[in-house]
Motif scaffolding. Sequence first.
Motif, mmCIF file in Angstrom:
data_model
loop_
_atom_site.group_PDB
_atom_site.id
_atom_site.type_symbol
_atom_site.label_atom_id
_atom_site.label_comp_id
_atom_site.label_asym_id
_atom_site.label_seq_id
_atom_site.Cartn_x
_atom_site.Cartn_y
_atom_site.Cartn_z
ATOM 1 N N ALA A 214 -3.533 4.184 -1.369
ATOM 2 C CA ALA A 214 -2.830 4.998 -0.383
ATOM 3 C C ALA A 214 -3.813 5.507 0.661
ATOM 4 C CB ALA A 214 -2.128 6.167 -1.080
ATOM 5 N N LYS A 215 -5.012 5.889 0.196
ATOM 6 C CA LYS A 215 -6.018 6.402 1.117
ATOM 7 C C LYS A 215 -6.449 5.304 2.101
ATOM 8 C CE LYS A 215 -10.365 8.838 0.968
ATOM 9 N NZ LYS A 215 -11.564 8.974 0.137
ATOM 10 N N TYR A 216 -6.589 4.082 1.573
ATOM 11 C CA TYR A 216 -7.072 3.003 2.437
ATOM 12 C C TYR A 216 -6.021 2.530 3.437
ATOM 13 C CZ TYR A 216 -11.487 2.682 0.091
ATOM 14 O OH TYR A 216 -12.731 2.977 -0.378
ATOM 15 N N VAL A 217 -4.726 2.744 3.135
ATOM 16 C CA VAL A 217 -3.747 2.377 4.156
ATOM 17 C C VAL A 217 -3.547 3.514 5.151
ATOM 18 C CG1 VAL A 217 -2.507 0.694 2.766
ATOM 19 C CG2 VAL A 217 -1.743 3.068 2.787
ATOM 20 N N GLY A 218 -4.327 4.575 5.013
ATOM 21 C CA GLY A 218 -4.318 5.604 6.043
ATOM 22 C C GLY A 218 -3.458 6.807 5.739
ATOM 23 N N VAL A 224 -0.793 15.239 1.410
ATOM 24 C CA VAL A 224 0.423 14.964 0.643
ATOM 25 C C VAL A 224 0.437 15.799 -0.632
ATOM 26 C CG1 VAL A 224 1.625 13.206 -0.710
ATOM 27 C CG2 VAL A 224 0.808 12.663 1.567
ATOM 28 N N LEU A 225 -0.714 15.836 -1.328
ATOM 29 C CA LEU A 225 -0.771 16.612 -2.567
ATOM 30 C C LEU A 225 -0.540 18.091 -2.300
ATOM 31 C CD1 LEU A 225 -3.666 14.893 -4.542
ATOM 32 C CD2 LEU A 225 -1.241 14.889 -5.077
ATOM 33 N N PHE A 226 -1.184 18.595 -1.249
ATOM 34 C CA PHE A 226 -0.999 20.007 -0.884
ATOM 35 C C PHE A 226 0.481 20.298 -0.649
ATOM 36 C CE2 PHE A 226 -5.450 21.124 -0.013
ATOM 37 C CZ PHE A 226 -5.399 22.449 -0.389
#
Lengths: 353, 335
Positions: A214-218, A224-226
């Motif tokens: 998810a991080k690598y697709v930006g 999101v977690l917050f």
Amino acid sequence: MEKMKSFTSSSLFLPVVALVVLLVFNGIFVDGFFDIQLTEDGRLFGRIIDILTRSSSLVILSLGMTFVIATSGIDISVGAVVAISAAVVCTLVGGRGDGVAETPMVLAMLASVGIGILCGLWNGLLVAKFKIQAVVATLILMTAGRGIAQLLTEGQIVTVYYPPFASIAGVIPGMPLPTNMFIAIAMVIFVSVVMKKTSIGLFIQSVGINPTAAKYVGINVTLVLFLVYAFSGFCAGVTGLIESSLIRAADANNAGLNMEMDAILAVALGGTLLSGGKFYLGGSVIGAVTIQTLTTTLYALGVSADQLPVVKALAVIAICLIQSRKARDLFDKWKGRHDGEAVADSAKAVNRA
Amino acid sequence: MNKKISELIASKYFSFFVTVILFAALYGAGVGMYKGFLKPQVFLNLFIDNAALIVVTVGITFTLLIGGIDLSVGAVLALTCMVLAWLLANTGIPVFAAVLLVLLMGTAFGALQGYLIAKFDLQPFIITLAGMLFCRGLTAVISRETINITNPLFVAMADFRLPIGSGFVSMGVIIAIVALIAAAVVLGFTRFGRNIYALGGSESSASLMGLPVFRTKVSVYTISGFCSALGGIAYSLMMLTGYNLHGMGMEMDAIASTVIGGTLLTGGVGFIPGALFGVLIQGVILTFISFQGTLSAWWTKIVVGALLCVFIIMQAFITEHKSKLTAKSSLEKNS
């Protein structure tokens, strides 16, 4: 047949069937279970209405919990946050015997919901920034939360005599149904509109399935977690309002007790995997109503509140086994061996599982 | 000098050292503020009051070491107290048979949880949560009222005092010390103990190395169940009752003690003496509150929560520091 199959494999199958079974059971054994009456001042009442009203707290909590679980986290602090929020609103409105509010009620309500969001942000900070496992991170607030609530109420049960306070979970004159039901419905609609109109749902799912990818697709995983934990805190704050208004008091020890378990159970029953990923809001809502129906049914059967967990525990384990891929594999293997001769037995085993 | 500090932080025992220093500092502050802290009995009371918690913490340490968790400990403890009280009140079976029976029950319950977790690959958190609900509910099913233990032999055991210096300790403390030593030996010096650490380090590596993953997992939860039941007996010796709300929230206290004592929640790191100091720190805080007199009991919850938080964040930093250190040293080796 094809339709039948798609229904049995759908995520709604389990909660709907459980709910229908409970309703049929109640319909047979409880007289006038499905009766709904209209009083003279235009209020609806009946057992069904009662169950729906009581499940509104759980519906709200399980909305927040669904997103947290979808990110493969968990929030076991919601019960304690409910207690904190209840303590805040009751101490702010004040326990004055002459029925005058010390702080305007709207301000007090905003403050208690705000505290809920703050608690959620704290959990989000621990999970997203410090990368602590969700169970442990929310455990902190679960332990300390009730202490904080007791600190706010100074160990007392603060009873509120201000009349409008009771209407948060009661009936506003002229309305057919209690207010908390409207709150729950409004929140469900709000969440579904947000899910439809934005792609935040997709982001949450991808964080749950694989945060690195998810991080690598930006996707901003931290944000999101917050958001997810803050929303769970917000839901707990609203529930705190409803729960304190129900009894017109803040009971730091008992407000929202074991509610985190019920919310997790509702989400799991609704078909969302506890390992995260795809989530089903509709399933969670129906799951919450089902859990509340189960609770009400058991109360009607004479089971006391402290004995109730035995049944719920068995339900949790059953749902986990149904969700478990390994259990399914083992079952398929076993079925393959006994095919034909044991079809009836396997049907029984499914029921038992 | 800098290198030494950074190696110290990366050491397995860093958390433990911090805990011991914190304990000493807290106790020292107590001595400075209140004369009563100097009495040896006050120190021994830390053990007497927390005997049950020590035993339960020993059990939960095993589950945390393999990266699992056991939330059912407090409820199993309550169930043990209740069944023991019920057996002694309603049946004529001898005390030792009753004790044996409840120990067996706790062990079997732990084994069942372990079996479900290991066999079906379920999350330990959710299964032991269900176990907690189940045991709590079952306790209420047996009796919603308090059952007193009046059996003369059991009461005599509860009144037993072993003099140490000018003070004394109770039977529960003896149980706790035996459990501590046994657990330390098992974890430090047996093959089973090494398996536990290996499993906590990485389950897939342990499995590829041919270690008995399934057996170890089930045994760990069995041990935790046994320790909860044993803690229940220590608790009964102190309270002499069976009650639905015994040991409420004890799982959190036990987890907090273990974490404060330096066990990593991700598994693989931690040892028994740390867990003991974790319990003792909580005991000192309680003693402080009772000596102070005006502070209320809920402060314990808040302080323990804050401590837990500080230690968990410290763990997160240590883990990061360590991974940086190993990355650096492997770079140096390569170049």
